[in-house]
Design an enzyme around this catalytic site. Structure first.
Site, PDB file in Angstrom:
ATOM      1  N   CYS A 171       0.872  -1.245  -0.057  1.00 21.33           N
ATOM      2  CA  CYS A 171      -0.110  -0.024  -0.052  1.00 21.33           C
ATOM      3  C   CYS A 171       0.625   1.277   0.080  1.00 21.33           C
ATOM      4  O   CYS A 171       0.682   2.359  -0.670  1.00 21.33           O
ATOM      5  CB  CYS A 171      -0.884   0.057   1.181  1.00 21.33           C
ATOM      6  SG  CYS A 171      -0.148  -0.518   2.658  1.00 21.33           S
TER       7      CYS A 171
ATOM      8  N   HIS B 111      -2.483   6.567   3.443  1.00 19.58           N
ATOM      9  CA  HIS B 111      -0.874   6.820   3.999  1.00 19.58           C
ATOM     10  C   HIS B 111      -0.373   8.209   3.255  1.00 19.58           C
ATOM     11  O   HIS B 111      -0.798   8.289   1.980  1.00 19.58           O
ATOM     12  CB  HIS B 111      -0.034   5.506   3.027  1.00 19.58           C
ATOM     13  CG  HIS B 111      -0.520   4.296   4.081  1.00 19.58           C
ATOM     14  ND1 HIS B 111      -1.107   4.388   4.943  1.00 19.58           N
ATOM     15  CD2 HIS B 111       0.092   3.096   3.510  1.00 19.58           C
ATOM     16  CE1 HIS B 111      -1.158   2.870   5.448  1.00 19.58           C
ATOM     17  NE2 HIS B 111      -0.540   2.191   4.483  1.00 19.58           N
TER      18      HIS B 111
HETATM   19  P1  NAP Z   1      -6.618  -9.143   8.324  1.00 18.11           P
HETATM   20  O1  NAP Z   1      -7.303  -8.288   8.593  1.00 18.11           O
HETATM   21  O2  NAP Z   1      -5.657  -9.830   9.690  1.00 18.11           O
HETATM   22  O3  NAP Z   1      -7.047 -10.351   7.489  1.00 18.11           O
HETATM   23  C1  NAP Z   1      -6.611 -11.545   7.465  1.00 18.11           C
HETATM   24  C2  NAP Z   1      -7.569 -12.540   6.578  1.00 18.11           C
HETATM   25  O4  NAP Z   1      -6.948 -13.697   6.431  1.00 18.11           O
HETATM   26  C3  NAP Z   1      -8.887 -13.049   7.433  1.00 18.11           C
HETATM   27  O5  NAP Z   1     -10.034 -13.075   6.471  1.00 18.11           O
HETATM   28  C4  NAP Z   1      -8.318 -14.428   7.890  1.00 18.11           C
HETATM   29  O6  NAP Z   1      -9.606 -15.088   8.338  1.00 18.11           O
HETATM   30  C5  NAP Z   1      -7.513 -14.758   6.950  1.00 18.11           C
HETATM   31  N1  NAP Z   1      -6.722 -15.723   7.342  1.00 18.11           N
HETATM   32  C6  NAP Z   1      -5.769 -15.813   8.604  1.00 18.11           C
HETATM   33  N2  NAP Z   1      -5.015 -16.870   8.666  1.00 18.11           N
HETATM   34  C7  NAP Z   1      -5.679 -17.928   7.918  1.00 18.11           C
HETATM   35  C8  NAP Z   1      -5.514 -19.075   7.394  1.00 18.11           C
HETATM   36  N3  NAP Z   1      -4.349 -19.902   8.142  1.00 18.11           N
HETATM   37  N4  NAP Z   1      -6.267 -19.627   6.554  1.00 18.11           N
HETATM   38  C9  NAP Z   1      -6.885 -18.893   5.856  1.00 18.11           C
HETATM   39  N5  NAP Z   1      -7.333 -17.667   6.014  1.00 18.11           N
HETATM   40  C10 NAP Z   1      -6.530 -17.173   6.952  1.00 18.11           C
HETATM   41  O7  NAP Z   1      -5.345  -8.588   7.120  1.00 18.11           O
HETATM   42  P2  NAP Z   1      -5.482  -7.501   6.164  1.00 18.11           P
HETATM   43  O8  NAP Z   1      -5.208  -6.251   6.515  1.00 18.11           O
HETATM   44  O9  NAP Z   1      -6.871  -7.548   5.192  1.00 18.11           O
HETATM   45  O10 NAP Z   1      -4.207  -7.748   4.963  1.00 18.11           O
HETATM   46  C11 NAP Z   1      -4.627  -9.149   4.334  1.00 18.11           C
HETATM   47  C12 NAP Z   1      -3.218  -8.878   3.353  1.00 18.11           C
HETATM   48  O11 NAP Z   1      -3.432  -7.865   2.501  1.00 18.11           O
HETATM   49  C13 NAP Z   1      -1.965  -8.992   3.926  1.00 18.11           C
HETATM   50  O12 NAP Z   1      -1.132  -9.944   3.437  1.00 18.11           O
HETATM   51  C14 NAP Z   1      -1.458  -7.629   3.938  1.00 18.11           C
HETATM   52  O13 NAP Z   1      -0.213  -7.473   4.156  1.00 18.11           O
HETATM   53  C15 NAP Z   1      -1.948  -7.171   2.802  1.00 18.11           C
HETATM   54  N6  NAP Z   1      -2.290  -5.813   2.522  1.00 18.11           N
HETATM   55  C16 NAP Z   1      -2.890  -5.152   3.623  1.00 18.11           C
HETATM   56  C17 NAP Z   1      -3.086  -3.638   3.260  1.00 18.11           C
HETATM   57  C18 NAP Z   1      -3.816  -2.846   4.064  1.00 18.11           C
HETATM   58  O14 NAP Z   1      -3.662  -1.543   4.147  1.00 18.11           O
HETATM   59  N7  NAP Z   1      -4.514  -3.630   5.273  1.00 18.11           N
HETATM   60  C19 NAP Z   1      -2.512  -3.017   2.141  1.00 18.11           C
HETATM   61  C20 NAP Z   1      -1.951  -4.064   1.191  1.00 18.11           C
HETATM   62  C21 NAP Z   1      -1.866  -5.179   1.531  1.00 18.11           C
HETATM   63  P3  NAP Z   1     -10.180 -15.113   9.845  1.00 18.11           P
HETATM   64  O15 NAP Z   1     -11.038 -14.000   9.986  1.00 18.11           O
HETATM   65  O16 NAP Z   1     -11.032 -16.527   9.989  1.00 18.11           O
HETATM   66  O17 NAP Z   1      -9.026 -15.161  10.662  1.00 18.11           O
END
Ligand code: NAP
Length: 344
Positions: A150, A242
């Site tokens: 991001c 950001h």
């Molecule tokens: P998050 O809020 O922690 O969500 C993670 C998701 O993955 C949830 O749906 C979770 O399901 C699932 N998950 C976790 N462990 C798992 C497993 N072992 N098997 C299958 N599913 C699983 O994270 P996020 O902020 O949305 O980020 C997601 C990805 O996008 C990351 O790789 C992050 O680095 C990337 N990203 C994020 C942003 C941002 O601004 N937030 C920007 C760019 C990229 P449960 O609810 O069941 O735990």
């Protein structure tokens, strides 16, 4: 053409943004939602702690969340948007691609792999054809495309706009919102009344992903740009958006007016989720600001302002919505590019 799509990691911060963007999307029909074992078997309403301002879309709320496994996703789903933690993405995304799914992913795993396109469509749409190399090398019917981190997405379009002046050296300092760390990422005790001057692995992502994005692809090999990038990343208590302070040194002279014109005129691309203009340029020295400007272009625009000539080259500030332009919207846009280029 309507494409049946799914979301891997649908319950998280980025997953919820994906649901918001995909539910009204005229070309994508949401047909699969996956998450961890602890969410599988529950309805989406039960599994997701929904935090968006709009309610959960009615036709999504009662859909059953499945495990994140190719066997659990219907065969007639063609395109998957992945917002899994990168360790999970590394384990399961290749299995989905091998099973024939095309995956547009946010997770950082494999972003720098030589045969994985890392794409911002307005900057390097042609890199998507690296998929031909990927399919040859990996023998997949499916495909894996990544959008950058991001904070990388926030400043790279502004550098692309200045490319004609020969960008040689860039310093960037970020002020990143808490949503970028995911729901469980930063506790209130850590961030209220505070700023965290380190985000693990983030500076390296800005420094390496930017060079790949600005690189050239000759149909077989991708050469990274030789611009030198040094980054410093800070977490601050904003919710979304950001903000970044950038200093750019160029091979040829670059003044404030030339930079503003180059950014304001930088072309968009004719995809549904791409804003026009891509870069909103402010004359005011105190803009952009996260609360005021993160929703420009429905959260898909990059904004820039605070231009001045400094001892270390041209200085400016830029901003983008991290969970929309920086994550969910970026994946959706890459999905639109994949459809446009015949990969589905
Ligand atoms: P998050 O809020 O922690 O969500 C993670 C998701 O993955 C949830 O749906 C979770 O399901 C699932 N998950 C976790 N462990 C798992 C497993 N072992 N098997 C299958 N599913 C699983 O994270 P996020 O902020 O949305 O980020 C997601 C990805 O996008 C990351 O790789 C992050 O680095 C990337 N990203 C994020 C942003 C941002 O601004 N937030 C920007 C760019 C990229 P449960 O609810 O069941 O735990």
């Amino acid at each position: 053409m309507v494409v049946r799509v799914g979301v891997l990691g649908a319950t998280g911060a980025v997953g919820q943004r994906l649901i918001e963007l995909l539910d009204p999307h005229p070309e994508f029909e949401l047909a699969a939602l996956t998450a961890s074992e602890s969410s599988a078997g529950k309805t989406y309403r039960e599994a997701a702690k929904w935090r968006a301002e709009s309610p959960i879309p009615a036709d999504v709320a009662d859909v059953t969340v499945t495990e994140t496994d190719p066997g659990a996703v219907a065969n007639d789903v063609d395109l998957l948007f992945s917002s899994l933690p990168s360790s999970v993405g590394a384990a399961v995304e290749p299995a989905f691609c091998e099973a024939g799914y095309v995956v547009s992913s946010n997770s950082s795993n494999e972003r720098m792999a030589p045969d994985v396109p890392l794409v911002i469509p307005e900057v390097n749409a042609e890199h998507v054809d690296l998929l031909e190399v990927q399919r040859d090398e990996r023998g997949w019917d499916g495909a894996l495309v990544k959008n950058p981190n991001c904070s990388t997405i926030t400043f790279v379009p502004t550098l692309a706009a200045l490319e004609a002046f020969g960008i040689e050296r860039v310093h960037v300092a970020t002020l990143q919102a808490v949503s970028g760390a995911g729901y469980d990422g930063v506790t209130s005790m850590e961030i209220i009344d505070n700023a965290l001057p380190h985000i693990g692995g983030e500076a390296e992502k800005l420094e390496t992903e930017s060079r790949k994005l600005l690189g050239t692809f000759d149909g077989a090999t991708l050469d990274h740009h030789d611009v030198e990038v040094a980054a410093s990343c800070n977490r601050i208590p904003t919710l979304d958006g950001h903000l970044e302070n950038v200093w750019v040194e160029t091979a040829t002279d670059l003044d404030v007016e030339q930079a503003k014109t180059a950014m304001a005129e930088y072309p968009s691309i004719g995809l549904r989720s791409s804003p026009d203009p891509l870069i909103e340029v402010f004359d005011e020295p105190d803009r952009p600001q996260p609360r005021l400007d993160r929703d420009l272009g429905d959260g898909m625009a990059v904004s820039a302002g605070g231009f001045r000539e400094s001892r270390f080259g041209l200085q400016y500030n830029c901003l983008a919505h991290n969970t929309i332009r920086g994550a969910a919207g970026a994946s959706v846009l890459n999905g639109e590019l994949l459809v446009e280029n015949g990969y589905l």
